[in-house]
Motif scaffolding. Structure first.
Motif, PDB file in Angstrom:
ATOM      1  N   LYS A 156     -15.777  -3.415 -14.769  1.00 11.12           N
ATOM      2  CA  LYS A 156     -15.560  -2.040 -14.289  1.00 11.12           C
ATOM      3  C   LYS A 156     -14.509  -2.006 -13.182  1.00 11.12           C
ATOM      4  CE  LYS A 156     -20.049  -0.088 -15.439  1.00 11.12           C
ATOM      5  NZ  LYS A 156     -21.308   0.436 -14.930  1.00 11.12           N
ATOM      6  N   GLU A 157     -14.552  -2.983 -12.294  1.00 10.06           N
ATOM      7  CA  GLU A 157     -13.572  -3.037 -11.199  1.00 10.06           C
ATOM      8  C   GLU A 157     -12.163  -3.235 -11.746  1.00 10.06           C
ATOM      9  OE1 GLU A 157     -14.116  -2.360  -7.919  1.00 10.06           O
ATOM     10  OE2 GLU A 157     -16.118  -1.878  -8.619  1.00 10.06           O
ATOM     11  N   LEU A 158     -12.022  -4.122 -12.726  1.00 18.36           N
ATOM     12  CA  LEU A 158     -10.702  -4.359 -13.320  1.00 18.36           C
ATOM     13  C   LEU A 158     -10.186  -3.108 -14.024  1.00 18.36           C
ATOM     14  CD1 LEU A 158     -11.169  -7.978 -14.716  1.00 18.36           C
ATOM     15  CD2 LEU A 158      -9.867  -7.280 -12.690  1.00 18.36           C
ATOM     16  N   ASP A 159     -11.053  -2.429 -14.759  1.00 19.71           N
ATOM     17  CA  ASP A 159     -10.643  -1.186 -15.420  1.00 19.71           C
ATOM     18  C   ASP A 159     -10.155  -0.167 -14.393  1.00 19.71           C
ATOM     19  OD1 ASP A 159     -11.246  -2.176 -17.929  1.00 19.71           O
ATOM     20  OD2 ASP A 159     -13.202  -1.178 -18.048  1.00 19.71           O
ATOM     21  N   SER A 160     -10.871  -0.028 -13.290  1.00 20.31           N
ATOM     22  CA  SER A 160     -10.491   0.920 -12.242  1.00 20.31           C
ATOM     23  C   SER A 160      -9.168   0.539 -11.594  1.00 20.31           C
ATOM     24  CB  SER A 160     -11.565   0.993 -11.159  1.00 20.31           C
ATOM     25  OG  SER A 160     -12.726   1.575 -11.656  1.00 20.31           O
ATOM     26  N   ILE A 161      -8.984  -0.745 -11.336  1.00 23.19           N
ATOM     27  CA  ILE A 161      -7.752  -1.208 -10.691  1.00 23.19           C
ATOM     28  C   ILE A 161      -6.551  -0.939 -11.583  1.00 23.19           C
ATOM     29  CG2 ILE A 161      -6.514  -3.257  -9.899  1.00 23.19           C
ATOM     30  CD1 ILE A 161      -9.385  -4.315  -9.031  1.00 23.19           C
ATOM     31  N   THR A 169      -4.501  17.498 -10.337  1.00 22.66           N
ATOM     32  CA  THR A 169      -5.332  17.483  -9.137  1.00 22.66           C
ATOM     33  C   THR A 169      -6.446  16.452  -9.293  1.00 22.66           C
ATOM     34  OG1 THR A 169      -4.858  19.822  -8.755  1.00 22.66           O
ATOM     35  CG2 THR A 169      -6.758  18.910  -7.620  1.00 22.66           C
ATOM     36  N   LYS A 170      -7.059  16.410 -10.470  1.00 21.98           N
ATOM     37  CA  LYS A 170      -8.102  15.418 -10.732  1.00 21.98           C
ATOM     38  C   LYS A 170      -7.520  14.007 -10.696  1.00 21.98           C
ATOM     39  CE  LYS A 170     -11.167  18.368 -13.441  1.00 21.98           C
ATOM     40  NZ  LYS A 170     -11.710  18.666 -14.766  1.00 21.98           N
ATOM     41  N   GLY A 171      -6.311  13.848 -11.232  1.00 24.20           N
ATOM     42  CA  GLY A 171      -5.649  12.537 -11.203  1.00 24.20           C
ATOM     43  C   GLY A 171      -5.391  12.069  -9.781  1.00 24.20           C
ATOM     44  N   LEU A 172      -4.966  12.978  -8.932  1.00 26.98           N
ATOM     45  CA  LEU A 172      -4.720  12.654  -7.527  1.00 26.98           C
ATOM     46  C   LEU A 172      -6.028  12.305  -6.823  1.00 26.98           C
ATOM     47  CD1 LEU A 172      -2.257  12.498  -5.696  1.00 26.98           C
ATOM     48  CD2 LEU A 172      -2.610  14.886  -5.114  1.00 26.98           C
ATOM     49  N   MET A 179       1.784   4.330  -4.551  1.00 25.08           N
ATOM     50  CA  MET A 179       2.572   5.459  -4.119  1.00 25.08           C
ATOM     51  C   MET A 179       3.170   6.200  -5.327  1.00 25.08           C
ATOM     52  SD  MET A 179       2.359   5.646  -0.859  1.00 25.08           S
ATOM     53  CE  MET A 179       3.721   6.618  -0.338  1.00 25.08           C
ATOM     54  N   HIS A 180       3.665   5.428  -6.281  1.00 24.50           N
ATOM     55  CA  HIS A 180       4.290   6.043  -7.457  1.00 24.50           C
ATOM     56  C   HIS A 180       3.305   6.942  -8.186  1.00 24.50           C
ATOM     57  CE1 HIS A 180       6.631   6.487 -11.112  1.00 24.50           C
ATOM     58  NE2 HIS A 180       5.582   6.093 -11.789  1.00 24.50           N
ATOM     59  N   GLU A 181       2.093   6.458  -8.366  1.00 21.87           N
ATOM     60  CA  GLU A 181       1.085   7.232  -9.089  1.00 21.87           C
ATOM     61  C   GLU A 181       0.797   8.554  -8.385  1.00 21.87           C
ATOM     62  OE1 GLU A 181      -0.287   6.397 -12.094  1.00 21.87           O
ATOM     63  OE2 GLU A 181       1.168   4.794 -12.022  1.00 21.87           O
ATOM     64  N   GLY A 182       0.713   8.533  -7.074  1.00 23.48           N
ATOM     65  CA  GLY A 182       0.457   9.748  -6.304  1.00 23.48           C
ATOM     66  C   GLY A 182       1.635  10.705  -6.349  1.00 23.48           C
ATOM     67  N   ARG A 183       2.827  10.167  -6.256  1.00 19.62           N
ATOM     68  CA  ARG A 183       4.034  11.017  -6.272  1.00 19.62           C
ATOM     69  C   ARG A 183       4.148  11.808  -7.568  1.00 19.62           C
ATOM     70  NH1 ARG A 183       7.134   6.446  -3.729  1.00 19.62           N
ATOM     71  NH2 ARG A 183       7.119   6.971  -1.529  1.00 19.62           N
ATOM     72  N   LEU A 238      -7.053   8.848  -7.896  1.00 19.32           N
ATOM     73  CA  LEU A 238      -6.233   7.852  -7.220  1.00 19.32           C
ATOM     74  C   LEU A 238      -6.700   7.630  -5.781  1.00 19.32           C
ATOM     75  CD1 LEU A 238      -3.744   5.992  -7.174  1.00 19.32           C
ATOM     76  CD2 LEU A 238      -2.409   7.989  -6.498  1.00 19.32           C
ATOM     77  N   PHE A 239      -6.942   8.713  -5.053  1.00 19.05           N
ATOM     78  CA  PHE A 239      -7.401   8.581  -3.669  1.00 19.05           C
ATOM     79  C   PHE A 239      -8.762   7.887  -3.600  1.00 19.05           C
ATOM     80  CE2 PHE A 239      -3.990  11.388  -2.517  1.00 19.05           C
ATOM     81  CZ  PHE A 239      -3.686  10.989  -1.220  1.00 19.05           C
ATOM     82  N   ASN A 240      -9.638   8.181  -4.529  1.00 18.69           N
ATOM     83  CA  ASN A 240     -10.938   7.517  -4.548  1.00 18.69           C
ATOM     84  C   ASN A 240     -10.792   6.016  -4.792  1.00 18.69           C
ATOM     85  OD1 ASN A 240     -12.538   9.749  -4.023  1.00 18.69           O
ATOM     86  ND2 ASN A 240     -12.716  10.282  -6.174  1.00 18.69           N
ATOM     87  N   LYS A 241      -9.827   5.625  -5.623  1.00 16.51           N
ATOM     88  CA  LYS A 241      -9.630   4.218  -5.935  1.00 16.51           C
ATOM     89  C   LYS A 241      -8.944   3.459  -4.800  1.00 16.51           C
ATOM     90  CE  LYS A 241     -11.960   4.153  -9.020  1.00 16.51           C
ATOM     91  NZ  LYS A 241     -13.144   3.423  -8.754  1.00 16.51           N
ATOM     92  N   ILE A 242      -8.031   4.100  -4.087  1.00 15.40           N
ATOM     93  CA  ILE A 242      -7.326   3.389  -3.014  1.00 15.40           C
ATOM     94  C   ILE A 242      -8.013   3.528  -1.663  1.00 15.40           C
ATOM     95  CG2 ILE A 242      -5.101   3.480  -4.183  1.00 15.40           C
ATOM     96  CD1 ILE A 242      -4.262   5.695  -2.259  1.00 15.40           C
ATOM     97  N   GLU A 243      -9.017   4.381  -1.589  1.00 15.98           N
ATOM     98  CA  GLU A 243      -9.729   4.605  -0.327  1.00 15.98           C
ATOM     99  C   GLU A 243     -10.250   3.319   0.308  1.00 15.98           C
ATOM    100  OE1 GLU A 243     -13.063   5.185   2.263  1.00 15.98           O
ATOM    101  OE2 GLU A 243     -13.367   4.660   0.176  1.00 15.98           O
ATOM    102  N   PRO A 244     -10.799   2.370  -0.460  1.00 16.44           N
ATOM    103  CA  PRO A 244     -11.278   1.135   0.182  1.00 16.44           C
ATOM    104  C   PRO A 244     -10.170   0.375   0.916  1.00 16.44           C
ATOM    105  CG  PRO A 244     -12.154   1.300  -2.033  1.00 16.44           C
ATOM    106  CD  PRO A 244     -11.134   2.404  -1.880  1.00 16.44           C
ATOM    107  N   LEU A 245      -8.926   0.534   0.482  1.00  9.73           N
ATOM    108  CA  LEU A 245      -7.822  -0.170   1.139  1.00  9.73           C
ATOM    109  C   LEU A 245      -7.454   0.461   2.482  1.00  9.73           C
ATOM    110  CD1 LEU A 245      -5.544  -0.644  -1.995  1.00  9.73           C
ATOM    111  CD2 LEU A 245      -7.067  -2.331  -0.950  1.00  9.73           C
TER     112      LEU A 245
END
Length: 120
Positions: A76-81, A48-51, A1-5, A54-61
């Motif tokens: 690669k997964e750890l880097d993304s997380i 906008t790209k950062g948001l 949430m913090h990252e998106g805010r 973020l949405f692409n990374k949290i989408e699986p959740l």
């Protein structure tokens, strides 16, 4: 949430300024305002790209149905997380160094991997 805010705050505060400056420049051209508009527009694009990232990374959740297991590269997964939490880690002066061979492959559900390493 913090990252998106962080991104939403910048976008919501900057957009009205750009609109105001654009109205001013139409009435009276001003090179200083043009520079501000250009700089802030580029930063808006970055946020906008950062948001979007973020949405692409949290989408699986957010999936209601579990995705099937597939081959995942652990490094690669750890880097993304950890990229999801980059600014939060930075603001807390926490550095993360992942020492993982690039060749490790997992047959796993992406959501499970994200959940496991997000809870650390």
């Amino acid at each position: 949430m913090h990252e998106g805010r962080k991104h939403i705050k910048y976008i919501s505060e900057t957009t009205p300024r750009i609109v105001k400056w654009t109205k001013q420049i139409i009435v009276k051209p001003d090179s200083e305002i043009e520079v501000k508009i250009r700089e802030r527009s580029n930063k808006l694009l970055s946020h906008t790209k950062g948001l979007s990232f973020l949405f692409n990374k949290i989408e699986p959740l957010a999936r209601t149905r579990r995705a099937p297991k597939r081959e995942l590269n652990l490094s690669k997964e750890l880097d993304s997380i950890f990229a999801i939490f980059a600014s939060e880690l930075e603001s807390a002066s926490i550095s993360v160094e992942v020492e993982c061979p690039k060749s490790i492959e997992l047959f796993a559900n992406e959501m499970d991997v994200i959940t496991i390493f997000s809870e650390i």
